[in-house]
Design a protein around this motif. Structure first.
Motif, PDB file in Angstrom:
ATOM      1  N   PRO A  56      -1.983 -14.501  -3.918  1.00 19.11           N
ATOM      2  CA  PRO A  56      -2.804 -14.962  -2.507  1.00 19.11           C
ATOM      3  C   PRO A  56      -3.026 -14.589  -1.380  1.00 19.11           C
ATOM      4  O   PRO A  56      -3.707 -14.117  -0.703  1.00 19.11           O
ATOM      5  N   ALA A  57      -1.890 -14.533  -1.087  1.00 15.99           N
ATOM      6  CA  ALA A  57      -1.827 -13.990   1.284  1.00 15.99           C
ATOM      7  C   ALA A  57      -1.799 -12.447   0.807  1.00 15.99           C
ATOM      8  O   ALA A  57      -2.530 -11.922   2.020  1.00 15.99           O
ATOM      9  N   LEU A  58      -1.739 -11.829   0.052  1.00  9.12           N
ATOM     10  CA  LEU A  58      -1.557 -10.340  -0.399  1.00  9.12           C
ATOM     11  C   LEU A  58      -3.016 -10.280  -0.372  1.00  9.12           C
ATOM     12  O   LEU A  58      -3.987  -9.213  -0.114  1.00  9.12           O
ATOM     13  N   LEU A  59      -4.001 -10.719  -1.174  1.00  5.68           N
ATOM     14  CA  LEU A  59      -5.268 -10.361  -1.356  1.00  5.68           C
ATOM     15  C   LEU A  59      -6.209 -10.404   0.169  1.00  5.68           C
ATOM     16  O   LEU A  59      -7.458 -10.645   0.064  1.00  5.68           O
ATOM     17  N   ALA A  60      -6.074 -12.354   0.423  1.00  6.28           N
ATOM     18  CA  ALA A  60      -6.651 -12.112   1.390  1.00  6.28           C
ATOM     19  C   ALA A  60      -6.219 -11.407   2.596  1.00  6.28           C
ATOM     20  O   ALA A  60      -7.169 -11.147   3.432  1.00  6.28           O
ATOM     21  N   GLY A  61      -5.419 -10.716   2.549  1.00  6.91           N
ATOM     22  CA  GLY A  61      -5.161  -9.709   3.692  1.00  6.91           C
ATOM     23  C   GLY A  61      -5.977  -8.188   3.739  1.00  6.91           C
ATOM     24  O   GLY A  61      -5.236  -8.287   4.159  1.00  6.91           O
ATOM     25  N   LEU A  62      -6.106  -8.101   2.332  1.00  8.88           N
ATOM     26  CA  LEU A  62      -6.576  -6.768   2.310  1.00  8.88           C
ATOM     27  C   LEU A  62      -7.971  -6.596   2.886  1.00  8.88           C
ATOM     28  O   LEU A  62      -8.775  -6.649   2.783  1.00  8.88           O
ATOM     29  N   PRO A  63      -8.243  -4.950   2.827  1.00  7.35           N
ATOM     30  CA  PRO A  63      -9.383  -4.992   3.877  1.00  7.35           C
ATOM     31  C   PRO A  63     -10.989  -5.437   3.002  1.00  7.35           C
ATOM     32  O   PRO A  63     -10.494  -4.612   1.740  1.00  7.35           O
ATOM     33  N   PRO A  64     -11.653  -5.221   3.990  1.00  8.35           N
ATOM     34  CA  PRO A  64     -12.971  -6.025   2.434  1.00  8.35           C
ATOM     35  C   PRO A  64     -13.132  -4.540   2.202  1.00  8.35           C
ATOM     36  O   PRO A  64     -13.804  -4.603   0.630  1.00  8.35           O
ATOM     37  N   GLN A  65     -13.574  -3.398   2.528  1.00  7.20           N
ATOM     38  CA  GLN A  65     -13.629  -2.179   1.459  1.00  7.20           C
ATOM     39  C   GLN A  65     -13.617  -2.037   0.462  1.00  7.20           C
ATOM     40  O   GLN A  65     -13.596  -1.566  -0.367  1.00  7.20           O
ATOM     41  N   TRP A  66     -11.748  -2.474   0.381  1.00 11.89           N
ATOM     42  CA  TRP A  66     -11.086  -2.668  -1.197  1.00 11.89           C
ATOM     43  C   TRP A  66     -12.002  -2.966  -2.161  1.00 11.89           C
ATOM     44  O   TRP A  66     -12.056  -3.535  -3.294  1.00 11.89           O
ATOM     45  N   GLY A  67     -12.740  -4.433  -1.974  1.00  9.82           N
ATOM     46  CA  GLY A  67     -13.414  -5.086  -2.685  1.00  9.82           C
ATOM     47  C   GLY A  67     -12.900  -6.498  -3.565  1.00  9.82           C
ATOM     48  O   GLY A  67     -11.933  -6.353  -2.880  1.00  9.82           O
ATOM     49  N   ARG A  68     -13.568  -6.412  -4.015  1.00 12.19           N
ATOM     50  CA  ARG A  68     -13.170  -8.291  -5.348  1.00 12.19           C
ATOM     51  C   ARG A  68     -11.578  -7.890  -6.159  1.00 12.19           C
ATOM     52  O   ARG A  68     -12.190  -6.983  -7.203  1.00 12.19           O
ATOM     53  N   ILE A  69     -10.872  -8.051  -5.886  1.00  8.98           N
ATOM     54  CA  ILE A  69      -9.835  -7.529  -6.738  1.00  8.98           C
ATOM     55  C   ILE A  69      -9.531  -8.416  -7.887  1.00  8.98           C
ATOM     56  O   ILE A  69      -9.175  -9.233  -7.845  1.00  8.98           O
ATOM     57  N   THR A  70     -10.126  -7.641  -9.671  1.00 11.46           N
ATOM     58  CA  THR A  70      -9.987  -8.841 -10.075  1.00 11.46           C
ATOM     59  C   THR A  70      -9.063  -8.771 -11.585  1.00 11.46           C
ATOM     60  O   THR A  70      -8.228  -9.432 -12.418  1.00 11.46           O
ATOM     61  N   SER A  71      -7.524  -7.582 -11.173  1.00 15.72           N
ATOM     62  CA  SER A  71      -6.630  -7.394 -11.978  1.00 15.72           C
ATOM     63  C   SER A  71      -5.472  -6.598 -11.501  1.00 15.72           C
ATOM     64  O   SER A  71      -5.555  -6.283 -10.679  1.00 15.72           O
ATOM     65  N   ALA A  72      -4.424  -7.445 -11.409  1.00 16.81           N
ATOM     66  CA  ALA A  72      -2.815  -6.795 -10.960  1.00 16.81           C
ATOM     67  C   ALA A  72      -1.918  -6.716 -11.822  1.00 16.81           C
ATOM     68  O   ALA A  72      -2.460  -7.840 -12.714  1.00 16.81           O
ATOM     69  N   THR A  73      -0.937  -5.594 -12.151  1.00 14.24           N
ATOM     70  CA  THR A  73      -0.113  -5.326 -12.635  1.00 14.24           C
ATOM     71  C   THR A  73       0.603  -4.899 -11.819  1.00 14.24           C
ATOM     72  O   THR A  73       0.561  -4.133 -10.426  1.00 14.24           O
ATOM     73  N   VAL A  74       2.596  -5.274 -11.914  1.00 11.32           N
ATOM     74  CA  VAL A  74       3.221  -5.824 -11.652  1.00 11.32           C
ATOM     75  C   VAL A  74       4.634  -6.203 -12.556  1.00 11.32           C
ATOM     76  O   VAL A  74       3.841  -6.113 -13.953  1.00 11.32           O
ATOM     77  N   ASN A  75       5.498  -5.262 -12.306  1.00 15.79           N
ATOM     78  CA  ASN A  75       6.987  -5.734 -13.101  1.00 15.79           C
ATOM     79  C   ASN A  75       6.951  -6.390 -13.406  1.00 15.79           C
ATOM     80  O   ASN A  75       7.550  -7.220 -12.238  1.00 15.79           O
ATOM     81  N   GLY A  76       6.705  -6.771 -14.589  1.00 18.00           N
ATOM     82  CA  GLY A  76       7.285  -8.390 -15.093  1.00 18.00           C
ATOM     83  C   GLY A  76       9.068  -9.076 -14.948  1.00 18.00           C
ATOM     84  O   GLY A  76       8.953  -9.726 -14.596  1.00 18.00           O
ATOM     85  N   ALA A  77       9.624  -7.944 -14.991  1.00 18.56           N
ATOM     86  CA  ALA A  77      11.077  -8.123 -14.598  1.00 18.56           C
ATOM     87  C   ALA A  77      11.351  -8.611 -13.271  1.00 18.56           C
ATOM     88  O   ALA A  77      12.166  -9.122 -12.837  1.00 18.56           O
ATOM     89  N   ALA A  78      10.553  -7.935 -12.044  1.00 20.01           N
ATOM     90  CA  ALA A  78      10.970  -8.352 -10.737  1.00 20.01           C
ATOM     91  C   ALA A  78       9.970  -9.710 -10.548  1.00 20.01           C
ATOM     92  O   ALA A  78      10.444 -10.076  -9.144  1.00 20.01           O
ATOM     93  N   TRP A  79       9.435 -10.327 -10.530  1.00 21.81           N
ATOM     94  CA  TRP A  79       9.033 -11.458 -10.474  1.00 21.81           C
ATOM     95  C   TRP A  79       9.571 -12.743 -11.501  1.00 21.81           C
ATOM     96  O   TRP A  79      10.094 -12.899 -12.857  1.00 21.81           O
ATOM     97  N   SER A  80       9.399 -13.903 -10.511  1.00 19.30           N
ATOM     98  CA  SER A  80      10.332 -14.763 -11.153  1.00 19.30           C
ATOM     99  C   SER A  80       8.967 -15.759 -12.922  1.00 19.30           C
ATOM    100  O   SER A  80       9.381 -15.687 -13.468  1.00 19.30           O
ATOM    101  N   ALA A  81       7.966 -15.236 -12.606  1.00 13.17           N
ATOM    102  CA  ALA A  81       6.990 -15.563 -13.907  1.00 13.17           C
ATOM    103  C   ALA A  81       5.387 -14.818 -13.859  1.00 13.17           C
ATOM    104  O   ALA A  81       4.943 -14.090 -12.466  1.00 13.17           O
ATOM    105  N   VAL A  82       4.825 -14.188 -14.184  1.00 15.53           N
ATOM    106  CA  VAL A  82       3.831 -13.499 -14.534  1.00 15.53           C
ATOM    107  C   VAL A  82       2.850 -14.584 -15.467  1.00 15.53           C
ATOM    108  O   VAL A  82       2.617 -13.721 -16.420  1.00 15.53           O
ATOM    109  N   PRO A  83       1.986 -15.211 -14.725  1.00 15.28           N
ATOM    110  CA  PRO A  83       0.791 -15.867 -15.405  1.00 15.28           C
ATOM    111  C   PRO A  83      -0.085 -15.377 -15.864  1.00 15.28           C
ATOM    112  O   PRO A  83      -0.672 -14.345 -15.321  1.00 15.28           O
TER     113      PRO A  83
END
Length: 137
Positions: A45-72
């Protein structure tokens, strides 16, 4: 008795994000993000709130599943649903890919939270400068 007043703590920690200069040529990495923890639900949430408005509304994110404690599968961020995808791609273990329909795709280097400040700053600077030798490992 002497009372020492401490400066108030910021209500929200400063977002540790650097974005590459916008240009006409596509880039492999559009910026670098240094989250404070491995809790994607708390950090995204903090990352998305800090992105430039020109990037638009982020609807999807892909991350390395092994790097995060959980990926809901989904996360509600500022009254919008963001779909989350975990991958095990070895070629991009430290990235997050953000998608905004009709606006584009942005790839950010993710500096592991436990990285020292000096190393994180160097990695982030190299990533936004387009230097190929950036790797948190």
């Amino acid at each position: 008795m002497t009372t020492v007043l401490q400066p108030p703590l910021p209500s929200h920690p400063v977002l540790r994000l650097r974005l590459a200069p916008h240009g006409n040529l596509p880039r492999a990495i559009d910026g670098a993000w240094w989250p404070r923890s491995y809790d994607l639900s708390a950090e995204l949430p903090a990352l998305l709130a800090g992105l430039p408005p020109q990037w638009g509304r982020i609807t999807s994110a892909t991350v390395n599943g092994a790097a995060w404690s959980a990926v809901p599968g989904r996360l509600l961020v500022s009254h919008q649903v963001v779909r989350l995808h975990g991958t095990q791609v070895e070629s991009a273990p430290h990235t997050i890919v953000l998608l905004a329909p009709g606006r584009g795709r942005w790839d950010l280097l993710v500096v592991p939270p436990d990285t020292t400040e000096q190393a994180a700053e160097a990695l982030m600077a190299a990533a936004v400068a387009g230097q190929p030798a950036w790797s948190p490992d």
